[in-house]
Motif scaffolding. Structure first.
Motif, PDB file in Angstrom:
ATOM      1  N   GLU A 147      -9.749  -2.915  -5.319  1.00 48.70           N
ATOM      2  CA  GLU A 147      -8.601  -2.167  -4.820  1.00 48.70           C
ATOM      3  C   GLU A 147      -8.000  -2.787  -3.557  1.00 48.70           C
ATOM      4  O   GLU A 147      -7.490  -2.078  -2.697  1.00 48.70           O
ATOM      5  CB  GLU A 147      -8.989  -0.707  -4.582  1.00 48.70           C
ATOM      6  N   GLU A 151      -8.649   4.916 -10.733  1.00 49.40           N
ATOM      7  CA  GLU A 151      -9.654   5.792 -11.337  1.00 49.40           C
ATOM      8  C   GLU A 151      -9.644   5.681 -12.859  1.00 49.40           C
ATOM      9  O   GLU A 151     -10.690   5.702 -13.503  1.00 49.40           O
ATOM     10  CB  GLU A 151      -9.444   7.232 -10.881  1.00 49.40           C
ATOM     11  N   LYS A 189      -4.078   4.434  -6.477  1.00 48.47           N
ATOM     12  CA  LYS A 189      -5.335   5.196  -6.517  1.00 48.47           C
ATOM     13  C   LYS A 189      -5.557   5.927  -7.844  1.00 48.47           C
ATOM     14  O   LYS A 189      -6.664   5.957  -8.365  1.00 48.47           O
ATOM     15  CB  LYS A 189      -5.403   6.202  -5.367  1.00 48.47           C
ATOM     16  N   LYS A 190      -4.512   6.522  -8.404  1.00 50.38           N
ATOM     17  CA  LYS A 190      -4.677   7.250  -9.665  1.00 50.38           C
ATOM     18  C   LYS A 190      -4.986   6.291 -10.814  1.00 50.38           C
ATOM     19  O   LYS A 190      -5.847   6.562 -11.647  1.00 50.38           O
ATOM     20  CB  LYS A 190      -3.436   8.082  -9.966  1.00 50.38           C
ATOM     21  N   SER A 208       0.810   3.979  -3.085  1.00 49.54           N
ATOM     22  CA  SER A 208       0.144   5.229  -2.717  1.00 49.54           C
ATOM     23  C   SER A 208       1.024   6.427  -3.023  1.00 49.54           C
ATOM     24  O   SER A 208       0.666   7.555  -2.725  1.00 49.54           O
ATOM     25  CB  SER A 208      -0.213   5.216  -1.230  1.00 49.54           C
ATOM     26  N   TYR A 268       0.828  -1.203   0.000  1.00 55.15           N
ATOM     27  CA  TYR A 268       0.000   0.000   0.000  1.00 55.15           C
ATOM     28  C   TYR A 268       0.864   1.256   0.000  1.00 55.15           C
ATOM     29  O   TYR A 268       0.539   2.242  -0.642  1.00 55.15           O
ATOM     30  CB  TYR A 268      -0.956   0.013   1.198  1.00 55.15           C
TER      31      TYR A 268
END
Length: 147
Positions: free
Chosen positions: A142, A131, A127-128, A54, A50
């Motif tokens: 995720e 999306e 995260k990017k 991140s 993570y």
């Protein structure tokens, strides 16, 4: 960034018994004795994964890992995925089924499989990228595979 390696049971069947196959870039590739799933073990601890994903993994190599611009070379990965698919197609069922791409990044492989008639889903922790995958109408999870 220093990574802690941890032994995990097989993500498919939960067995802790496996056979060493070979080493790739310092990581052991093993095969589960029970279900024959092939995976890395020990591997980077989930909490460290993570942290890695991140921190702009696909657009910044400030820590000495990751990519400066992952999507810049997307066309090369697509050609590689097409080649791999041609090689494995004779072994796939004629009835199209489901495929899960673990660590999908920009979803190039699920998109290719969907074009071939497969139901494609993905896992992505960044995260990017997550999306971007959602915007391509790919069902994406995720969480790491074993979760």
């Amino acid at each position: 960034m220093d990574f802690e390696l941890t032994y995990y049971p097989c993500s498919v069947c939960g067995s802790e018994q496996n056979n060493f196959l070979y080493k790739v870039k310092g990581f052991d590739i093993v095969q589960c004795k029970s279900c024959e799933f092939v995976f890395v073990n020990p591997r980077i601890k989930n909490s460290d994964l993570y942290k890695i994903y991140s921190d702009n993994y696909f657009t910044n190599q400030s820590e000495g890992y990751g990519y400066q611009d992952y999507e810049l070379t997307s066309h090369l990965r697509i050609k590689t995925f097409q080649k791999w698919l041609e090689e494995i197609e004779p072994f796939l069922s004629e009835t199209k089924g489901q495929v899960l791409d673990i660590g999908t990044a920009s979803a190039d492989f699920p998109l290719l499989m969907r074009e071939k008639g497969w139901e494609a889903e993905a896992i992505e922790l960044d995260k990017k990228m997550l999306e971007k995958v959602k915007a391509k109408n790919i069902k994406v999870f995720e969480r790491p595979f074993d979760e």
